[in-house]
Design an enzyme around this catalytic site. Structure first.
Site, PDB file in Angstrom:
ATOM      1  N   ASN A 182      38.561  24.639 -33.505  1.00 27.75           N
ATOM      2  CA  ASN A 182      39.111  25.879 -34.054  1.00 27.75           C
ATOM      3  C   ASN A 182      38.006  26.824 -34.486  1.00 27.75           C
ATOM      4  O   ASN A 182      36.968  26.401 -34.987  1.00 27.75           O
ATOM      5  CB  ASN A 182      40.030  25.574 -35.239  1.00 27.75           C
ATOM      6  CG  ASN A 182      41.224  24.735 -34.818  1.00 27.75           C
ATOM      7  OD1 ASN A 182      41.523  24.656 -33.631  1.00 27.75           O
ATOM      8  ND2 ASN A 182      41.889  24.114 -35.767  1.00 27.75           N
ATOM      9  N   HIS A 238      33.432  25.123 -30.846  1.00 27.95           N
ATOM     10  CA  HIS A 238      33.741  26.307 -30.039  1.00 27.95           C
ATOM     11  C   HIS A 238      33.353  27.612 -30.735  1.00 27.95           C
ATOM     12  O   HIS A 238      33.836  28.672 -30.349  1.00 27.95           O
ATOM     13  CB  HIS A 238      35.241  26.338 -29.686  1.00 27.95           C
ATOM     14  CG  HIS A 238      35.628  25.326 -28.645  1.00 27.95           C
ATOM     15  ND1 HIS A 238      36.934  25.003 -28.341  1.00 27.95           N
ATOM     16  CD2 HIS A 238      34.859  24.555 -27.821  1.00 27.95           C
ATOM     17  CE1 HIS A 238      36.965  24.089 -27.376  1.00 27.95           C
ATOM     18  NE2 HIS A 238      35.724  23.783 -27.058  1.00 27.95           N
ATOM     19  N   GLY A 248      46.363  17.677 -33.352  1.00 25.28           N
ATOM     20  CA  GLY A 248      46.810  19.024 -33.009  1.00 25.28           C
ATOM     21  C   GLY A 248      46.063  19.689 -31.880  1.00 25.28           C
ATOM     22  O   GLY A 248      45.787  20.884 -31.949  1.00 25.28           O
ATOM     23  N   ASN A 303      49.994  14.457 -33.278  1.00 28.87           N
ATOM     24  CA  ASN A 303      50.272  15.725 -32.592  1.00 28.87           C
ATOM     25  C   ASN A 303      51.775  15.985 -32.578  1.00 28.87           C
ATOM     26  O   ASN A 303      52.577  15.058 -32.677  1.00 28.87           O
ATOM     27  CB  ASN A 303      49.742  15.665 -31.149  1.00 28.87           C
ATOM     28  CG  ASN A 303      49.322  17.015 -30.622  1.00 28.87           C
ATOM     29  OD1 ASN A 303      49.078  17.942 -31.389  1.00 28.87           O
ATOM     30  ND2 ASN A 303      49.243  17.139 -29.312  1.00 28.87           N
TER      31      ASN A 303
END
Ligand code: OAD
Length: 234
Positions: free
Chosen positions: A92, A109, A176, A202
């Site tokens: 995230n 990321h 998730g 999840n």
């Protein structure tokens, strides 16, 4: 079976969904109405900088109106209380893990609250917009800043540190994430290869669900709290 000392946790957009941040894939996802290659590639930035900068400026601004949820807080509690090694690897680009208090974490990321200079390569903390072409705080070059986001085709941050943690992990937990994007989607196989137990939490089974020893289906705010309580004996 060896005792659990070293834990690696991978998180994706699903952990921030209950804070009000859209996930990427599926109905109402951020990639709905956009082709990924029109936004999240170096070529897209070169071709249509207004589109790309506006997209990430809007997402950066949206951080001001969201808060960490129970799942982020539970992971921060685990980070503070766990005596063994622990690493939260998030895909995230929001800042909700650190706002919840997590410390042993990294953003593979990139981060919305960071700008990357295309001239000097410097990464600067950034809260504002980038569309207006501000100067780089590190080198002073005008107009060279881009979102500090790992675009498709670029190398994620801190891969060596992540690989080393996966090799030493006794437990790998994925929370998730759809398992659609490599290399993160392959971490479960790396961890298994080196002998870790693997657990997926999840809302829907991910693409690589069959690689996990156990999958629990439900919202992160419930599953992550339960899992952390079971580990810390709370
Ligand atoms: P996705 O949007 O691909 O997947 C989100 C996952 O979260 C799905 O599997 C959902 O079922 C799950 N989910 C949704 N709500 C949830 C909830 N309340 N509790 C638990 N799970 C929930 O997002 P990512 O897997 O994070 O890359 O996407 C990976 C990468 O693709 C992102 O980091 C981004 C994107 O392109 C870059 O921008 C570089």
């Amino acid at each position: 079976m060896r005792p659990i000392e070293n834990i690696v946790i991978l998180t994706g957009a699903g952990i921030s969904a209950e804070s009000g941040l859209a996930t990427f894939r599926g109905p109402d996802g951020l990639w709905e109405g956009h082709r990924v290659e029109d936004i999240c590639t170096p070529e897209a930035l070169a071709r249509d900088p207004v589109l790309v900068q506006t997209f990430y400026d809007a997402r950066r601004a949206a951080l001001a109106s969201v808060e960490p949820n129970a799942a982020h807080r539970a992971l921060a509690r685990l980070d503070a209380g766990w005596k063994g090694e622990l690493l939260i690897v998030t895909q995230n680009v929001d800042d909700l893990h650190e706002r919840a208090g997590a410390q042993r974490m990294l953003h593979m990321h990139g981060e919305l609250k960071s700008a990357l200079c295309r001239r000097c390569g410097g990464r600067s903390e950034w809260m504002d917009t980038l569309i207006d072409g501000p100067a780089c705080p590190a080198c002073g070059a005008p107009g060279g800043l881009r979102p500090d986001i790992v675009f498709f085709g670029e190398m994620p941050y801190q891969m060596e540190r992540i690989e080393a943690a996966l090799e030493d992990a006794d437990l790998f937990v994925s929370i998730g994430t759809s398992g659609a994007v490599y290399p993160a989607a392959g971490f479960v196989q790396t961890a298994r290869h080196y002998g870790a137990r693997t657990l997926e939490l999840n809302l829907d089974p991910s693409a690589g669900s069959h690689f996990f020893d156990k999958t629990r289906i439900g919202p992160a705010s419930r599953l992550v709290v339960q899992w952390v309580d079971s580990l810390l004996g709370g």
